[in-house]
Design a protein around this motif. Sequence first.
Motif, mmCIF file in Angstrom:
data_model
loop_
_atom_site.group_PDB
_atom_site.id
_atom_site.type_symbol
_atom_site.label_atom_id
_atom_site.label_comp_id
_atom_site.label_asym_id
_atom_site.label_seq_id
_atom_site.Cartn_x
_atom_site.Cartn_y
_atom_site.Cartn_z
ATOM 1 N N LEU B 97 0.847 -1.193 0.000
ATOM 2 C CA LEU B 97 0.000 0.000 0.000
ATOM 3 C C LEU B 97 0.887 1.249 0.000
ATOM 4 O O LEU B 97 1.952 1.258 0.617
ATOM 5 C CB LEU B 97 -0.816 -0.077 1.289
ATOM 6 C CG LEU B 97 -1.957 0.826 1.590
ATOM 7 C CD1 LEU B 97 -2.948 0.055 2.448
ATOM 8 C CD2 LEU B 97 -1.460 2.036 2.358
ATOM 9 N N THR B 99 0.318 5.499 0.372
ATOM 10 C CA THR B 99 -0.682 6.555 0.575
ATOM 11 C C THR B 99 0.007 7.870 0.957
ATOM 12 O O THR B 99 0.980 7.870 1.726
ATOM 13 C CB THR B 99 -1.706 6.116 1.654
ATOM 14 O OG1 THR B 99 -2.710 7.117 1.776
ATOM 15 C CG2 THR B 99 -1.067 5.875 3.004
ATOM 16 N N PRO B 126 -7.126 4.040 2.206
ATOM 17 C CA PRO B 126 -5.863 3.300 2.404
ATOM 18 C C PRO B 126 -5.316 3.430 3.833
ATOM 19 O O PRO B 126 -4.726 2.477 4.355
ATOM 20 C CB PRO B 126 -4.898 3.933 1.390
ATOM 21 C CG PRO B 126 -5.551 5.172 0.919
ATOM 22 C CD PRO B 126 -7.019 5.026 1.133
ATOM 23 N N GLN B 129 -7.116 0.966 5.898
ATOM 24 C CA GLN B 129 -6.611 -0.368 5.547
ATOM 25 C C GLN B 129 -5.264 -0.621 6.234
ATOM 26 O O GLN B 129 -4.994 -1.713 6.727
ATOM 27 C CB GLN B 129 -6.458 -0.434 4.029
ATOM 28 C CG GLN B 129 -6.318 -1.841 3.479
ATOM 29 C CD GLN B 129 -6.051 -1.789 1.985
ATOM 30 O OE1 GLN B 129 -6.423 -0.828 1.304
ATOM 31 N NE2 GLN B 129 -5.411 -2.825 1.480
#
Lengths: 236, 408
Positions: B97, B99, B126, B129
């Motif tokens: 991920l 972000t 995100p 998450q």
Amino acid sequence: MLPIAELRNIHQTYRLGKTEVPALRGISLAIAAGEFVAIAGPSGSGKTSALNLLGCLDKPSAGRIIFAGQDITEVSLSALAATRREKLGFIFQTFNLIPVLNAYENVEYPLLLQNVSTPERKQRVMQALARVDLVDRAKHKPNELSGGQRQRVAIARALVTAPAIVLADEPTANLDSVTAGEIITLMHRLNQEENVTFIFSTHDPRIMQAASRRIHLCDGRITDEADQSWREVAYA
Amino acid sequence: MLKFMQLASRNVFRNKRRTLISLLVIIFGASALSLAGGFVLFTYWGLRESTIHSQTGHLQIYHRDYFNREEEKNLELGIDNLQTIREIALVNMEVNLATPRLDFTGLISNGDKSAVFVGQGLDPEPEAQMMGLFGRPESILALNNVTEDEVVLGAGLAQSLNAKTGDYLTLMSTTADGALNALDVLVKGVFTTGISEVDKRFLKVRTVTAQRLANTKRVRNLVLLLGHTEKTESVRQELQTQFDRAGLPVVVKMWLEMAPYYRSVVALYNAIFGFLVFVIFVIVLGSTANTIIMSISERVQEIGTLMAMGTSRRKLVQMFLYEGLVLGWLGAVSGLALAGVLSWWINHAEIMMPPPPGWDRGYRLGIRLEPWLVAVVFGLMLVTAVISTLAPAIRAARMKIIDALGHI
């Protein structure tokens, strides 16, 4: 024939606080193979001191110790340990068995120090126990044996390495008269039949009688020799 | 050797009561060290993962000069080629991920009262998450309207402004050009970080809202979450190389560099744990030494006999060391087994610890008995037992044989 062990003009002095106590005052003696020697004398006469020196357990204040033709007076402690391990067997007044080991293991111990292989160890231990008639007590711990049996285990332990000399410090002192008689008979038989050399310090008149040679000590000096043949052996 | 080990084992159990007391001390030492170490490791792990998931991510990408010089204007050293950087980062299989974040400061007002704030612009989905189980993502997921400028407030800040969900507040901050800008924002919720001092100043908005306030398309940094924490350094190196090759003026920082609180907790716990290890070491050392000394003093004549039979001093020392080893081994194994049972129980008992200083909520007590910790405790117990045996063993081996034989 060369003597196996020889003390030459040995002096031994111990220090008690600030006082020096002479234990041996210039003794000389030689031991030949196959002898059955009793060192006798009153308490404090120097018997144990003489035995300790013959057994490489101590070093003299003066004089020489000859073992199997070699002067071992000045050798290192580890060399003395090796001599004891390879050439000597010991029998003690209080038996001195290792209490956590059974009879078999007690007899086996000196062979472990010599790194003898397992099969050979087993064979020699069983032979040694058979010589003292204790095969059936092999798995017994010392506290499960009588005094006489313990001393027989100690004898087997002393014999298992086939030493040049077996030294015994008053071996019958802690036994009743019947058992003491049996032990004397056993050691005498081993001497006669298997030519094992024994040196005892003792008060026991029966051992004195059985001995082929008697050395009397008093105040650190040899006062009497019942058999003078050792002089011929030593200085032939 | 086996025979001598056997002899040592039997000697150890000659005096069962004394051996039992010694064993209990070693068992206590091994289990106390394991549990304390396991607690420390759990704390490190929990703090590390919560720091990573709720604050720093595993890696953070900044402008290359951000840490070297002061900005003359707001976001002068921000990142403006975000999309390229994100694409390069996400090619790496380990990166789960990526972000962006944009931090800013200013004043927040309800019309009657103003307060200084520290704000963070972020992408809620995100970020939520990334938080996973280590945070409370509901608060940022409240920023769900991309067309409106919304804010979630730290609990203390909301209280000081008497603000509640549905209220409108005004944010004032400087733009990237150095001008003053203001923006009305809708309060969508209140959150707590667990640290009350932070909650009095902190607020969160969407990245686009923060960019609108700063009048820029730049962000401060890009936060990356990896699949495995232990691969952080290798991924950092790989990405740094790729960015350098691509001519992007960025630097990739590890989470540890961005987590001073974690570092100070680790330093403190290491010092406490080190002291605990020392105290237990001394206790076990004393207890084992006492057992061996007592055992030797009861066996002086026996030692004389062993030496008379030709046992070398070295062998004798070795035999006593075996006794220490047997004692240490039994104590360590039993202690570690006990620690295993206790840690299982603790991990399932849901015991709550009080909040750390500055925090307003506690955390669940847990124990992480990692294999290396078990190995270290086991080794330490053996070494301690052997060390405590050494001095009495050497002294015993130096006895004069005739004195030992004459000892009653």
